[in-house]
Write a protein that holds these residues in place. Structure first.
Motif, mmCIF file in Angstrom:
data_model
loop_
_atom_site.group_PDB
_atom_site.id
_atom_site.type_symbol
_atom_site.label_atom_id
_atom_site.label_comp_id
_atom_site.label_asym_id
_atom_site.label_seq_id
_atom_site.Cartn_x
_atom_site.Cartn_y
_atom_site.Cartn_z
ATOM 1 N N SER A 1 1.301 -6.248 10.046
ATOM 2 C CA SER A 1 1.914 -5.666 11.248
ATOM 3 C C SER A 1 3.258 -5.016 10.948
ATOM 4 O O SER A 1 3.706 -4.150 11.693
ATOM 5 N N THR A 2 3.917 -5.438 9.863
ATOM 6 C CA THR A 2 5.175 -4.788 9.477
ATOM 7 C C THR A 2 4.954 -3.817 8.309
ATOM 8 O O THR A 2 5.907 -3.205 7.842
ATOM 9 N N ASN A 3 3.724 -3.733 7.813
ATOM 10 C CA ASN A 3 3.451 -2.954 6.603
ATOM 11 C C ASN A 3 4.472 -3.330 5.513
ATOM 12 O O ASN A 3 5.147 -2.478 4.935
ATOM 13 N N ALA A 4 4.551 -4.633 5.240
ATOM 14 C CA ALA A 4 5.577 -5.145 4.323
ATOM 15 C C ALA A 4 5.469 -4.502 2.939
ATOM 16 O O ALA A 4 4.368 -4.199 2.460
ATOM 17 N N GLY A 5 6.628 -4.308 2.328
ATOM 18 C CA GLY A 5 6.665 -3.699 0.988
ATOM 19 C C GLY A 5 6.758 -4.787 -0.068
ATOM 20 O O GLY A 5 5.762 -5.290 -0.553
ATOM 21 N N GLY A 6 8.000 -5.150 -0.414
ATOM 22 C CA GLY A 6 8.193 -6.244 -1.366
ATOM 23 C C GLY A 6 8.311 -5.784 -2.797
ATOM 24 O O GLY A 6 8.460 -4.597 -3.095
ATOM 25 N N ILE A 7 8.190 -6.774 -3.691
ATOM 26 C CA ILE A 7 8.582 -6.544 -5.087
ATOM 27 C C ILE A 7 7.441 -6.069 -5.985
ATOM 28 O O ILE A 7 7.634 -5.850 -7.167
ATOM 29 N N ARG A 8 6.240 -5.926 -5.421
ATOM 30 C CA ARG A 8 5.118 -5.444 -6.253
ATOM 31 C C ARG A 8 4.645 -4.057 -5.853
ATOM 32 O O ARG A 8 3.661 -3.571 -6.411
ATOM 33 N N LEU A 9 5.293 -3.462 -4.868
ATOM 34 C CA LEU A 9 4.806 -2.180 -4.336
ATOM 35 C C LEU A 9 4.769 -1.100 -5.410
ATOM 36 O O LEU A 9 3.853 -0.288 -5.476
ATOM 37 N N LEU A 10 5.778 -1.143 -6.279
ATOM 38 C CA LEU A 10 5.890 -0.168 -7.369
ATOM 39 C C LEU A 10 4.582 -0.092 -8.167
ATOM 40 O O LEU A 10 4.130 0.970 -8.561
ATOM 41 N N ARG A 11 3.977 -1.255 -8.392
ATOM 42 C CA ARG A 11 2.779 -1.315 -9.225
ATOM 43 C C ARG A 11 1.479 -1.223 -8.417
ATOM 44 O O ARG A 11 0.547 -0.522 -8.788
#
Ligand code: FAD
Ligand code: 2HG
Ligand code: ZN
Length: 513
Positions: free
Chosen positions: A194-204
Motif C-alpha cells: 500500500s505504500t509501494n515501499a522501497g528499502g535497501i534492496r530496490l537497487l538490485r
C-alpha cells in the motif's frame, strides 16, 4: 587506509536485525497531542459517528475479542510510529479473512463510517492512524502464508504477514523477499504494497511494481477484486493491481498478495567505508557499478550526523573513524563467494588507489554483516530520541543529492534544532533529510517548509520517494504532480470510493476529497 574485517561485534540483541517496534507506555501515549488539535484547519468529513448499533454489527461479523474498544488498548493503534499523529478512534477491528473485510467495508460504506486501514503501523507520514474517529481496520490477524512455489519462486500470502516472518518462510525454500527495510520486524506485506515501499534492496531487485504479480483487494463497497495472478505475464486489460500499489489505503484494502521471490544468494559481502567528500561518494558509486555490476545489491549513504546518532544512542561500535564526514554501506550478493570476494577486493583496491575512500571495514560472516547493517537501520529510531523529527524523503538528480542538507543546516543554524542530517539510498537517488528538535516547533517547521518542497520541485525531484503522502504530505503533492494528474487521481478515487470512506484526509489534497 585499512580494510580489515569488521572490528568488534555487537551484542546478540544488537546484531539481530529482527527489529520489532513496541509502542510507548500508556502514559506516554496519552500525552501526545491529538492531530485534530495540532492541525485545526483540517475539518472532520460528514461521516457517521460510531454507535452501539454499529458495534453490535461488528460483533456479529467478528468475535468480541476482535472488536477492540478499551480506551487504553486503543492508544497504540491511534498513535503513529513517529509519535507525530494521534487519532481518536473508538474501535479497532481485526478481521482474519477477506470475507470479513468485505462485510465490514460494505457495512461502513452503507453507514458512511470512515475507515483507516492499518498494517504494522510503521508508516512515516501519518497514513496509518486516524485523523479523527475513523474505524481502524487492522490486518494484524490476516497472517497466513498460502503457498510458496519452489520452482517459480512465487509466494502467495495474506496481507497481514510481517515482512520478516515471510523472509524466514521463503528462506526455507531457498528464496528471499525482494524487499528489505528497517521496519521488517513489524511492517506487513500489505502495508508495504500500500505504500509501494522501497528499502535497501530496490537497487538490485527493483520496485514492487515489478515483483508483485497479483493482488486481491476489497473496494470501499465490499466488492472483492480478485487480481491474485501468479503469472509473470498477463496483459488482459488494465493492470488493476498497480492501482493498489502505493495508494495508501485510499482505493481499497489489500487482502492477499502474490510476489516473486528471487533465489537466496550464496554469498553476501558488506563493506562499510569512510569518505571525506560527497564528490567521492559519487565517484565511488560510479566505480561500484562498473566493478561490481550484477552483484551490487545495496549502496547506502550516511553523513556524520546520521551515523553518530545511531552509534551513540544504541552504543554501537563504530566501524569507521568517528569524525568521518560520509560513510557508505555497500553490499554484494551473488552465487559464488570466491568470484564475489575477488570482485569486491578489486573494486576496493581501485577505490583506494584513486583516493576515493579513506578507511573502512569488510564483512562476509552473517553476524558481522548484521552488525554493520544494524548501524544503518538504527538511524531512523535514533533520531526519535532527540524529540520531534521533521522527516523528508525526496528523490533528486544525483548531482544535487546532498545540497539540500547543507542549505538546511545554514537556514536552521540559529534555531533549537538538534540535528539536521542526511542519509539514504544513493543508488536510487533517494535522500532522507531529517531534522530534529526537542519538541514540535512551528517556527522551525516554517523555516523548513515550503522551502524544502520548492527546492525539490525546482530540481524536478519527487517530494516523496518512498514513504508516500499519508496525512503529512497530501497538501503538498502539487509540488510533484500536475493539476491534470491530480484531477485524474481525484476521479479515480471518486470512482472506486464514491463516499470517500477509505482513509480520508490522506494522499489527495484537502479540496479533492
Ligand atoms: P502501515 O504503517 O500500517 O500503513 C501504511 C499505509 O498503508 C497507511 O496509509 C495504511 O492505511 C495503508 N495500509 C496498510 N495496510 C494496508 C492494506 N492491507 N490495505 C490497504 N492499505 C493499507 N519505507 C520504505 O519505503 N523504505 C524503507 O527503507 C523504510 N524503512 C523504514 C525504517 C523504519 C525504522 C521505519 C519505522 C519505517 C520505515 N519505512 C520505510 C516506512 C514503513 O515501514 C513502510 O512504509 C512500510 O511499508 C509500512 O508498512 P506497515 O505495514 O507498517 O503499514
Ligand atoms: C530508511 O531508508 C527509511 O531507513 C527511513 O526509509 C528513512 O528515517 C528515515 O527518514
Ligand atoms: Zn529509505
Amino acid at each position: 587506509m585499512i580494510l580489515s574485517p569488521s572490528k568488534g561485534c555487537l551484542t546478540f540483541s544488537q546484531c539481530s536485525r529482527m527489529a520489532k517496534y513496541f509502542h510507548l507506555s500508556a502514559k506516554h501515549l496519552q500525552n501526545i497531542e491529538l492531530t485534530q488539535v495540532r492541525y485545526p484547519k483540517v475539518k472532520r468529513g460528514n461521516y457517521a459517528s460510531l454507535t452501539d448499533k454499529h458495534l453490535a454489527f461488528f460483533e456479529s461479523v467478528l468475535p468480541k475479542s476482535r472488536v477492540i474498544t478499551d480506551a487504553t488498548d486503543l492508544d497504540a493503534y491511534n498513535v503513529d510510529w513517529l509519535r507525530s499523529f494521534k487519532g481518536a478512534s473508538k474501535v479497532v477491528l481485526k478481521p482474519k479473512t477477506t470475507d470479513e473485510v468485505s462485510a465490514i467495508l460494505k457495512y461502513c460504506n452503507d453507514q458512511v463510517l470512515a475507515v483507516c486501514p492499518q498494517g504494522g503501523n510503521t508508516g512515516l507520514v501519518g497514513g496509518s492512524v486516524p485523523v479523527f474517529d475513523e474505524v481502524i481496520l487492522s490486518t494484524a490477524l490476516m497472517n497466513e502464508v498460502i503457498s510458496v512455489d519452489k520452482t517459480t519462486g512465487v509466494l502467495v500470502c495474506q496481507a497481514g504477514c510481517v515482512l520478516e516472518n515471510l523472509e524466514g518462510k521463503v528462506h526455507e525454500h531457498g528464496l528471499m523477499m525482494p524487499l528489505d527495510l528497517g521496519a521488517k520486524g513489524s511492517c506487513h506485506i500489505g502495508g508495504n504494497i500500500s505504500t509501494n515501499a522501497g528499502g535497501i534492496r530496490l537497487l538490485r531487485y527493483g520496485s514492487l511494481h515489478g515483483s508483485v504479480l497479483g493482488i486481491e483487494a476489497v473496494k470501499a463497497d465490499g466488492a472483492i477484486i480478485d487480481c491474485l495472478s501468479t503469472l509473470k505475464k498477463d496483459n488482459t486489460g488494465y493492470h488493476l493491481k498497480h492501482l493498489f500499489l502505493g495508494s495508501e489505503g485510499t482505493l481499497g484494502i489489500v487482502t492477499k498478495v502474490a510476489i516473486q521471490c528471487p533465489p537466496l544468494p550464496q554469498a553476501v559481502n558488506v563493506a562499510f567505508l569512510a569518505l571525506d567528500s560527497f564528490e567521492k561518494v559519487l565517484s565511488t558509486f560510479r566505480l561500484a557499478k562498473k566493478c561490481l555490476g550484477e552483484i551490487l545489491s545495496s549502496f547506502e549513504f550516511m553523513d556524520n550526523g546520521s551515523l553518530m546518532g545511531a552509534i551513540k544512542v544504541f552504543n554501537l561500535p563504530c566501524p569507521v573513524p568517528e569524525n568521518t564526514p560520509f560513510s557508505l554501506l555497500i553490499e554484494t550478493s551473488g552465487g559464488n563467494s570466491k568470484h564475489d570476494e575477488e570482485k569486491l577486493s578489486s573494486f576496493l583496491e581501485e577505490a583506494t588507489n584513486k583516493g576515493f575512500i579513506n578507511d573502512g571495514t569488510i564483512a562476509s560472516e552473517p553476524s558481522r554483516i548484521n552488525a554493520l547493517w544494524q548501524i544503518r537501520e538504527s538511524i531512523t529510531e535514533s533520531l526519535k530520541h532527540d524529540g520531534y523529527v521533521y522527516k523528508y524523503d525526496i528523490s533528486i538528480p544525483i548531482q544535487h543529492f546532498y545540497e539540500i542538507v547543507l542549505l538546511m543546516q545554514e537556514r536552521l543554524k540559529d534555531t533549537a534544532v538538534v540535528k539536521c542530517c542526511g542519509y539514504g539510498h544513493v543508488g536510487d537517488g533517494n535522500l532522507h533529510l531529517n531534522i530534529t528538535s526537542p519538541k514540535y516547533d512551528v517556527d522551525i517547521l516554517n523555516l523548513i517548509e515550503p522551502f524544502v518542497y520548492e527546492w525539490t520541485s525546482k530540481h524536478r525531484g519527487s517530494i516523496s520517494a518512498e514513504h508516500g503522502l499519508g496525512f503529512k504530505k497530501s497538501d503538498v503533492v502539487h509540488y510533484s504532480k500536475s493539476a491534470e494528474a491530480l484531477k485524474l487521481m481525484a476521479e479515480i478515487k471518486a470512482l472506486m470510493d464514491p463516499k470517500g470512506i477509505l482513509n480520508p484526509y490522506k494522499v489527495l489534497p484537502s479540496g479533492a476529497h
